[in-house]
Design an enzyme around this catalytic site. Structure first.
Site, mmCIF file in Angstrom:
data_model
loop_
_atom_site.group_PDB
_atom_site.id
_atom_site.type_symbol
_atom_site.label_atom_id
_atom_site.label_comp_id
_atom_site.label_asym_id
_atom_site.label_seq_id
_atom_site.Cartn_x
_atom_site.Cartn_y
_atom_site.Cartn_z
ATOM 1 N N CYS A 180 0.807 -1.291 0.061
ATOM 2 C CA CYS A 180 -0.067 0.057 -0.115
ATOM 3 C C CYS A 180 0.920 1.326 0.183
ATOM 4 C CB CYS A 180 -0.927 0.139 1.243
ATOM 5 S SG CYS A 180 0.064 0.088 3.002
ATOM 6 N N THR A 181 0.377 2.623 -0.040
ATOM 7 C CA THR A 181 1.241 3.667 0.113
ATOM 8 C C THR A 181 2.055 3.767 1.086
ATOM 9 O OG1 THR A 181 -0.901 4.855 -0.829
ATOM 10 C CG2 THR A 181 0.923 6.139 -0.102
#
Length: 320
Positions: A180-181
């Site tokens: 994810c980010t």
């Protein structure tokens, strides 16, 4: 070349904070003195957020947080911005620092295995590894790792249902690798998969941001840009600011070509959300945008500019 003036720090930690509500006053006092803006989320399961300001101010806030023994090893990721990514400082109390909505999930007690950015390419290149992007569809739309599965979620609360639907397909692989980010969603997602009986679950340490910071562009398996939850909208390798804009009606990233479409109206709507808003809402958004521009022309900050309007099906801006 314009020198960056603002340091941006993204941080999170899953840790038991039963007295989380007591942290807010001293955080706000420190940020006011240090000229730091952004958003922090506090919950019993930990802390999450992104802040920005003068480097000395951001480091003062980080030092304050790490004075708490439970946050002494708090890890953060740094990048820079040429303009202020946030206009004010907010500290929110929530049930979860990233909302999944599944009781019993506790990444501080049980989570997958971290994988360093330098080892990530080898892992996701293995054909026996299922690679899963735990972000939402509007983020995936502008960039992801080559060959990764996109769950097509509109918010993280939909991810557990996707896992249930795809459980058999995922278990056909020997391992699952998620990203994810900044690392928070995939860490919580690994805890979910372990609870569901998966045995070998991995996640990218530091998230996409750390990968883009450390891995040379000539060696990358990343394609596109990475959506970020502030006014920069996206970043690329070495965390350089990207070239996407944002629709302030639905928060989807926009290319310059998409901004030429007839549905696009700055601060109001784009081709994705034009039909979802009423004339009354459009008028309100237009007035808000006008006031922001007037404030900018006066050299002032319009406080409403730090958070675009939310439609009922949209994801909160601090989802990671």
């Amino acid at each position: 070349m314009v020198m960056a003036e603002y340091l941006v720090a993204a941080l999170y930690k899953f840790v038991r904070l039963p007295d989380f509500y007591t942290l807010k006053p001293k955080i706000l006092a420190c940020c006011a003195e240090a000229q730091v803006n952004g958003t922090l989320i506090l919950a019993e399961e930990g802390i999450n957020g992104t802040v920005s300001g003068p480097p000395a101010g951001v480091h003062a806030l980080l030092a304050l947080l790490r004075e708490d023994p439970r946050l002494a090893d708090l890890v953060h990721k740094e990048s820079t911005a040429s303009e202020a990514p946030f206009n004010r400082m907010k500290v929110h109390f929530k049930k979860e620092i990233v909302t999944m909505g599944v009781p019993g999930i506790d990444p501080s007690q049980r989570a997958g295995t971290y994988v360093k950015p330098k080892d990530w390419n080898a892992l996701i290149s293995d054909p026996d590894v299922a690679v899963v992007d735990t972000r939402n569809l509007y983020e995936v739309a502008i960039g992801t790792f080559a060959g990764a599965t996109d769950p097509q979620t509109t918010n993280f609360r939909e991810f557990p249902a996707w896992v249930q639907n795809e459980k058999e397909a995922l278990q056909e692989k020997t391992r699952v690798a998620m990203f994810c980010t900044g690392g928070i969603r995939c860490e919580k997602a690994t805890s979910l998969l372990l609870q569901e009986g998966f045995e070998e679950v991995y996640h990218l340490e530091g998230g996409i941001l750390k990968y883009l910071e450390e891995i040379p562009e000539e060696d990358t398996l990343w394609e596109g840009q990475c959506f970020v939850f502030d006014q920069r909208v996206s970043v690329g390798h070495r965390l350089a600011e990207g070239d996407y804009d944002m629709c302030h009606g639905c928060r989807h990233p926009l290319t310059e070509e998409e901004k030429l479409r007839p549905e696009y109206l700055p601060g109001v709507a784009c081709h994705r959300c034009d039909a979802q808003t009423t004339d009354e809402q459009k008028a309100r958004f237009a007035e808000r945008h006008k006031q922001m521009e007037l404030a900018a022309n006066r050299g002032e900050i319009h406080l409403g500019g730090s958070r675009p309007p939310i439609h009922k099906n949209q994801t909160p801006i601090l989802d990671d």
